[in-house]
Design a protein around this motif. Structure first.
Motif, PDB file in Angstrom:
ATOM      1  N   ILE A   1      86.162 -20.763 -22.717  1.00 42.90           N
ATOM      2  CA  ILE A   1      85.890 -21.557 -23.917  1.00 42.90           C
ATOM      3  C   ILE A   1      87.201 -22.016 -24.552  1.00 42.90           C
ATOM      4  N   VAL A   2      88.234 -21.186 -24.470  1.00 39.94           N
ATOM      5  CA  VAL A   2      89.538 -21.607 -24.997  1.00 39.94           C
ATOM      6  C   VAL A   2      90.069 -22.790 -24.191  1.00 39.94           C
TER       7      VAL A   2
ATOM      8  N   SER B   1      80.697  -6.121 -17.101  1.00 35.95           N
ATOM      9  CA  SER B   1      80.196  -6.981 -18.167  1.00 35.95           C
ATOM     10  C   SER B   1      81.322  -7.415 -19.092  1.00 35.95           C
ATOM     11  N   VAL B   2      82.218  -6.483 -19.395  1.00 34.38           N
ATOM     12  CA  VAL B   2      83.352  -6.798 -20.263  1.00 34.38           C
ATOM     13  C   VAL B   2      84.281  -7.808 -19.592  1.00 34.38           C
TER      14      VAL B   2
ATOM     15  N   GLY C   1      92.151  -9.218 -26.181  1.00 37.23           N
ATOM     16  CA  GLY C   1      90.987  -8.871 -25.382  1.00 37.23           C
ATOM     17  C   GLY C   1      91.366  -8.364 -24.010  1.00 37.23           C
ATOM     18  N   GLU C   2      92.342  -9.008 -23.393  1.00 37.51           N
ATOM     19  CA  GLU C   2      92.783  -8.598 -22.048  1.00 37.51           C
ATOM     20  C   GLU C   2      93.311  -7.165 -22.067  1.00 37.51           C
ATOM     21  N   ASP C   3      93.993  -6.804 -23.152  1.00 35.54           N
ATOM     22  CA  ASP C   3      94.534  -5.445 -23.270  1.00 35.54           C
ATOM     23  C   ASP C   3      93.435  -4.389 -23.375  1.00 35.54           C
ATOM     24  N   LEU C   4      92.222  -4.808 -23.763  1.00 34.28           N
ATOM     25  CA  LEU C   4      91.131  -3.858 -23.970  1.00 34.28           C
ATOM     26  C   LEU C   4      90.077  -3.878 -22.863  1.00 34.28           C
ATOM     27  N   VAL C   5      90.262  -4.739 -21.864  1.00 37.72           N
ATOM     28  CA  VAL C   5      89.253  -4.879 -20.814  1.00 37.72           C
ATOM     29  C   VAL C   5      88.981  -3.554 -20.102  1.00 37.72           C
TER      30      VAL C   5
ATOM     31  N   GLN D   1      85.293 -11.444 -21.072  1.00 34.19           N
ATOM     32  CA  GLN D   1      86.668 -11.908 -21.262  1.00 34.19           C
ATOM     33  C   GLN D   1      86.910 -13.222 -20.517  1.00 34.19           C
ATOM     34  N   LYS D   2      86.320 -13.350 -19.333  1.00 31.22           N
ATOM     35  CA  LYS D   2      86.446 -14.598 -18.567  1.00 31.22           C
ATOM     36  C   LYS D   2      85.791 -15.757 -19.326  1.00 31.22           C
TER      37      LYS D   2
END
Length: 253
Positions: A213-214, A202-203, A140-144, A207-208
């Motif tokens: 949640i993790v 928003s993205v 996800g971080e790679d796609l932010v 991601q945050k």
């Protein structure tokens, strides 16, 4: 006076339904695998002691359930398909359209399912679960920086991973059915906002939330994980649904 017992009509399954039930059982238990060709009609007729019309009635039942496919030509015949949630989702979508279900209603059900799964995962998570979640966070971080790719390739997949890791097969199927409709709405929303410069913040917020949640799952704090994820999904619903009266029919038609 002795009461006269009410008559009870017992419906005897048709022969075609019984043959379909036998073949369905062989498919769902893995005796017949995806892509396998069913035996020739003559062999099945002899095996079940039925006529060709009865066997073809069984085929029609299984084909309508999308667990076999009838092919034509030299390599034709009946071939096994693996049952999938997409087929169930299409039927569920039709039923929800008939009932006039709104998208808000659908997202409310999603929130209940996902938050329950998150709580279960937080209570029992393993080191292997955490490794998969960490990999998903990195993806996800790679796609932010690319909000469209994040939405199309990652966001919903992260949500499904949470449910998958919770391990309840019934919940996974139900969520997949709900997601098959939500994915259609998401794509429509993405297409309408491709040039919207506000998408990146928003993205980043999404991601945050995924990272948070993790952390709660890692800490095995089920109560906080449930509460946090419900709030997050409520925010997602508010962001995605501009008209509370918008229905599933509006999305799927």
């Amino acid at each position: 006076m002795v009461a006269t017992p009410k008559s009870t009509v017992v419906r005897v399954p048709k022969a075609g339904e019984m043959v379909a039930a036998q073949l369905r059982r062989q498919i769902v238990t893995g005796e017949l695998k995806e892509g396998d060709a069913l035996p020739p009609e003559s062999a099945l007729m002899a095996q079940f002691g039925v006529s060709r019309p009865t066997l073809r009635e069984a085929f029609r039942i299984l084909e309508s359930e999308q667990i076999i496919q009838i092919r034509r030509g030299a390599r034709g015949g009946a071939h096994v398909l693996v049952p999938d949630a997409a087929a169930a989702g299409r039927y569920a979508g039709t039923l929800l359209q008939y009932r006039g279900a709104t998208l808000a209603d659908l997202h409310q059900a999603r929130g209940a399912l996902e938050s329950t799964a998150v709580g279960a995962l937080a209570r029992k998570r393993s080191a292997a679960d955490l490794r998969r979640l960490e990999r998903a966070l990195v993806e996800g971080e790679d796609l932010v920086g690319d909000p469209i790719a994040f939405a199309e390739k990652h966001d919903l997949q992260f949500h499904r991973l949470l449910v998958e890791l919770a391990g309840n097969q019934t919940m996974i199927v139900l969520v997949d059915m709900v997601f098959s409709i939500i994915e259609r709405h998401n794509q429509s929303f993405i297409n309408a906002h491709r040039d919207d410069g506000s998408a990146e913040p928003s993205v980043k917020a999404t991601q945050k939330a995924h990272a948070k949640i993790v952390d709660l799952i890692r800490a095995k704090d089920a109560d906080k994980a449930i509460a946090f994820w419900r709030r997050h999904l409520d925010q997602v619903s508010e962001y995605m649904i501009s008209d509370p009266a918008e229905t599933v029919l509006d999305v799927l038609s």
